[in-house]
Scaffold this active site. Structure first.
Site, PDB file in Angstrom:
ATOM      1  N   ASP A 259       0.838  -1.211   0.000  1.00 45.82           N
ATOM      2  CA  ASP A 259       0.000   0.000   0.000  1.00 45.82           C
ATOM      3  C   ASP A 259       0.866   1.251   0.000  1.00 45.82           C
ATOM      4  O   ASP A 259       0.361   2.348  -0.238  1.00 45.82           O
ATOM      5  CB  ASP A 259      -0.891  -0.020   1.254  1.00 45.82           C
ATOM      6  N   GLU A 264       5.971   8.393  -3.245  1.00 43.52           N
ATOM      7  CA  GLU A 264       4.534   8.345  -3.539  1.00 43.52           C
ATOM      8  C   GLU A 264       4.100   9.652  -4.190  1.00 43.52           C
ATOM      9  O   GLU A 264       4.523  10.711  -3.734  1.00 43.52           O
ATOM     10  CB  GLU A 264       3.752   8.098  -2.253  1.00 43.52           C
ATOM     11  N   HIS A 283      -1.651   3.979  -1.233  1.00 43.63           N
ATOM     12  CA  HIS A 283      -1.594   4.477   0.152  1.00 43.63           C
ATOM     13  C   HIS A 283      -2.995   4.871   0.649  1.00 43.63           C
ATOM     14  O   HIS A 283      -3.249   6.040   0.982  1.00 43.63           O
ATOM     15  CB  HIS A 283      -0.631   5.657   0.299  1.00 43.63           C
ATOM     16  N   ILE A 284      -3.844   3.888   0.725  1.00 39.21           N
ATOM     17  CA  ILE A 284      -5.244   4.124   1.072  1.00 39.21           C
ATOM     18  C   ILE A 284      -5.689   3.196   2.212  1.00 39.21           C
ATOM     19  O   ILE A 284      -6.833   3.273   2.666  1.00 39.21           O
ATOM     20  CB  ILE A 284      -6.128   3.897  -0.197  1.00 39.21           C
ATOM     21  N   ALA A 285      -4.753   2.357   2.715  1.00 36.04           N
ATOM     22  CA  ALA A 285      -5.155   1.305   3.651  1.00 36.04           C
ATOM     23  C   ALA A 285      -5.910   1.853   4.858  1.00 36.04           C
ATOM     24  O   ALA A 285      -6.850   1.231   5.339  1.00 36.04           O
ATOM     25  CB  ALA A 285      -3.936   0.504   4.104  1.00 36.04           C
TER      26      ALA A 285
HETATM   27  N1  LIG Z   1      -1.131   2.702   4.980  1.00 37.20           N
HETATM   28  C1  LIG Z   1      -1.861   3.442   5.762  1.00 37.20           C
HETATM   29  O1  LIG Z   1      -2.838   4.062   5.313  1.00 37.20           O
HETATM   30  C2  LIG Z   1      -1.552   3.511   7.233  1.00 37.20           C
HETATM   31  C3  LIG Z   1      -2.557   3.926   8.131  1.00 37.20           C
HETATM   32  C4  LIG Z   1      -2.270   3.920   9.483  1.00 37.20           C
HETATM   33  C5  LIG Z   1      -1.011   3.570   9.939  1.00 37.20           C
HETATM   34  N2  LIG Z   1      -0.047   3.207   9.048  1.00 37.20           N
HETATM   35  C6  LIG Z   1       1.296   2.837   9.542  1.00 37.20           C
HETATM   36  O2  LIG Z   1       1.166   1.777  10.456  1.00 37.20           O
HETATM   37  C7  LIG Z   1       2.100   1.971  11.519  1.00 37.20           C
HETATM   38  C8  LIG Z   1       1.619   1.234  12.749  1.00 37.20           C
HETATM   39  O3  LIG Z   1       0.426   1.853  13.228  1.00 37.20           O
HETATM   40  P1  LIG Z   1      -0.179   1.480  14.658  1.00 37.20           P
HETATM   41  O4  LIG Z   1      -1.382   2.322  14.837  1.00 37.20           O
HETATM   42  O5  LIG Z   1      -0.289  -0.002  14.819  1.00 37.20           O
HETATM   43  O6  LIG Z   1       0.997   2.023  15.581  1.00 37.20           O
HETATM   44  P2  LIG Z   1       1.277   1.622  17.107  1.00 37.20           P
HETATM   45  O7  LIG Z   1       2.165   2.691  17.627  1.00 37.20           O
HETATM   46  O8  LIG Z   1       0.014   1.296  17.813  1.00 37.20           O
HETATM   47  O9  LIG Z   1       2.110   0.241  16.961  1.00 37.20           O
HETATM   48  C9  LIG Z   1       3.373   0.175  16.384  1.00 37.20           C
HETATM   49  C10 LIG Z   1       4.126  -0.933  17.090  1.00 37.20           C
HETATM   50  O10 LIG Z   1       5.355  -1.164  16.393  1.00 37.20           O
HETATM   51  C11 LIG Z   1       6.307  -1.527  17.373  1.00 37.20           C
HETATM   52  N3  LIG Z   1       7.659  -1.389  16.843  1.00 37.20           N
HETATM   53  C12 LIG Z   1       8.416  -0.271  16.710  1.00 37.20           C
HETATM   54  N4  LIG Z   1       9.600  -0.601  16.157  1.00 37.20           N
HETATM   55  C13 LIG Z   1       9.591  -1.945  15.950  1.00 37.20           C
HETATM   56  C14 LIG Z   1      10.516  -2.861  15.408  1.00 37.20           C
HETATM   57  N5  LIG Z   1      11.727  -2.466  14.966  1.00 37.20           N
HETATM   58  N6  LIG Z   1      10.168  -4.161  15.329  1.00 37.20           N
HETATM   59  C15 LIG Z   1       8.963  -4.579  15.764  1.00 37.20           C
HETATM   60  N7  LIG Z   1       8.033  -3.752  16.295  1.00 37.20           N
HETATM   61  C16 LIG Z   1       8.350  -2.446  16.371  1.00 37.20           C
HETATM   62  C17 LIG Z   1       6.012  -0.621  18.555  1.00 37.20           C
HETATM   63  O11 LIG Z   1       6.562  -1.144  19.767  1.00 37.20           O
HETATM   64  C18 LIG Z   1       4.483  -0.611  18.555  1.00 37.20           C
HETATM   65  O12 LIG Z   1       3.939  -1.586  19.414  1.00 37.20           O
HETATM   66  C19 LIG Z   1       2.159   3.497  11.681  1.00 37.20           C
HETATM   67  O13 LIG Z   1       3.381   3.916  12.236  1.00 37.20           O
HETATM   68  C20 LIG Z   1       1.978   3.992  10.261  1.00 37.20           C
HETATM   69  O14 LIG Z   1       3.242   4.229   9.682  1.00 37.20           O
HETATM   70  C21 LIG Z   1      -0.293   3.166   7.716  1.00 37.20           C
END
Ligand SMILES: NC(=O)c1ccc[n+]([C@@H]2O[C@H](COP(=O)([O-])OP(=O)(O)OC[C@H]3O[C@@H](n4cnc5c(N)ncnc54)[C@H](O)[C@@H]3O)[C@@H](O)[C@H]2O)c1
Length: 327
Positions: A259, A264, A283-285
């Protein structure tokens, strides 16, 4: 009256509950100039002139941008804040907030859609129907396989019941994992190397902070099982795309569902576009109708809270500002 610049494109509306939240708190909502390219720092600085708070999309808040503004709050519509220099914001007393808890279901659904899509060969089978060349080649079954979740935060945890419902065994790597959640959900926690070696599917759910950039590279891809699958709904910065293309071309990886990308929108000459074992989204997930609505309102609510002297702890990234911070 303090002014809030609403950057995220879907906020450019004349009537919406997010506006009610801000306006009833005594804040004015304004938009960037039509067509302004906020990826250009000079343009962003110009648009931030006279602005007190911003509802931010993916434009970059660098130390230079922050120094040239009088911002008090950056409120991200979403949970990824890698485009904001948080230490610089903290030094300048700018509170950074995210819309925690609004989009994890949407991302988890999208990750599962990508996973099912590549396992069932949707990219090329869809194309075969269009071109009349039906090869009807069999692919492996997903049920009974092992998925490795890298990151067991909000989205990683939302993945667990969905994966288990599909008959997958779930393992996870996260240095800060909630061990009680893992134990009660039947998720085995392990090191990254163990996860890569054991998982048939690796799905990324961790932030793209500096230490995680290119976490998936030639070495880590090499540790993944032959014929395994990579799903990335997190950030493009986590993956070395050249190494991924090599692994997909050689057949070391069966497929990838993506995604997010290093650049981008994905440049139209990207080698990823030449591969039929990749399923891609723009990038819409994180964005479904429900998350869009909830995100808009929560992003506004955090600004209103801060303006009215409340501290939205659940959403604040740089919590160390609490106590001393004033609007
Ligand atoms: N594609 C999209 O539209 C979209 C939408 C929302 C979030 N995201 C991405 O998803 C990511 C995660 O979101 P979330 O809400 O679950 O965040 P979150 O903060 O709830 O969880 C992230 C987790 O990753 C862990 N982490 C950090 N570094 C790590 C590593 N090296 N190895 C393993 N685990 C590690 C942290 O300890 C944490 O528990 C966001 O940072 C964002 O970049 C993408």
């Amino acid at each position: 009256m303090p002014r809030v610049l609403a950057v995220t494109p879907y906020l450019r509306v004349t009537s919406h509950p997010y506006r009610d939240v801000l306006e009833s708190a005594g804040l004015e909502v304004v938009f960037p100039a039509e067509g302004a390219n906020l990826a250009d720092p000079a343009v962003l600085i110009g648009q931030l002139h006279g602005i007190d708070a911003v509802i931010a999309s993916t434009e970059r808040y660098t130390p230079e941008v922050l120094a040239a503004s009088r911002l008090r709050v950056i409120s991200r519509t979403g949970v990824g804040y890698d485009a904001i220099d948080v230490p610089a914001a903290t030094r300048r007393g700018v509170v950074v907030v995210i819309t925690a808890g609004t989009n994890h279901h949407s991302v988890a659904e999208s990750a599962i859609a990508l996973l099912l899509g590549v396992y069932r060969g949707l990219p090329w089978r869809h194309y075969e129907v269009h071109t009349g060349r039906w090869t009807r080649r069999a692919l492996p079954r997903l049920m009974g396989k092992t998925i490795g979740l890298v990151g067991l935060g909000r989205i990683g945890r939302a993945m667990v019941p969905r994966c288990q419902g599909l008959g997958l065994k779930v393992i996870a790597h996260d240095p800060l994992a909630d061990a009680a959640f893992a134990a009660s959900s039947g998720v085995r926690l392990c090191s990254l190397d163990e996860l890569l070696a054991e998982a048939d599917v690796v799905s990324l759910h961790l932030p793209a902070c500096a230490e995680n950039v290119d976490l998936i590279n030639a070495r880590t891809l090499g540790r993944m099982k032959r014929g395994s699958v990579l799903i990335n709904t997190s950030r493009g910065a986590l993956v070395d795309e050249d190494a991924l293309v090599d692994a997909l071309r050689s057949g070391h990886l069966m497929a990838a569902g993506l995604d997010v990308f290093k650049i981008e929108p994905l440049p139209l000459d990207s080698p990823l576009l030449k591969l039929d074992n990749v399923l891609m989204l723009p990038h819409i997930a994180g964005l479904d109708q429900e998350s869009q609505e909830a995100t808009a309102i929560l992003a506004a609510q955090s600004i209103a809270d801060l303006y009215q002297g409340r501290w939205p702890s659940e959403c604040v990234v740089n919590g160390q500002l609490r106590g001393e911070w004033r609007w």
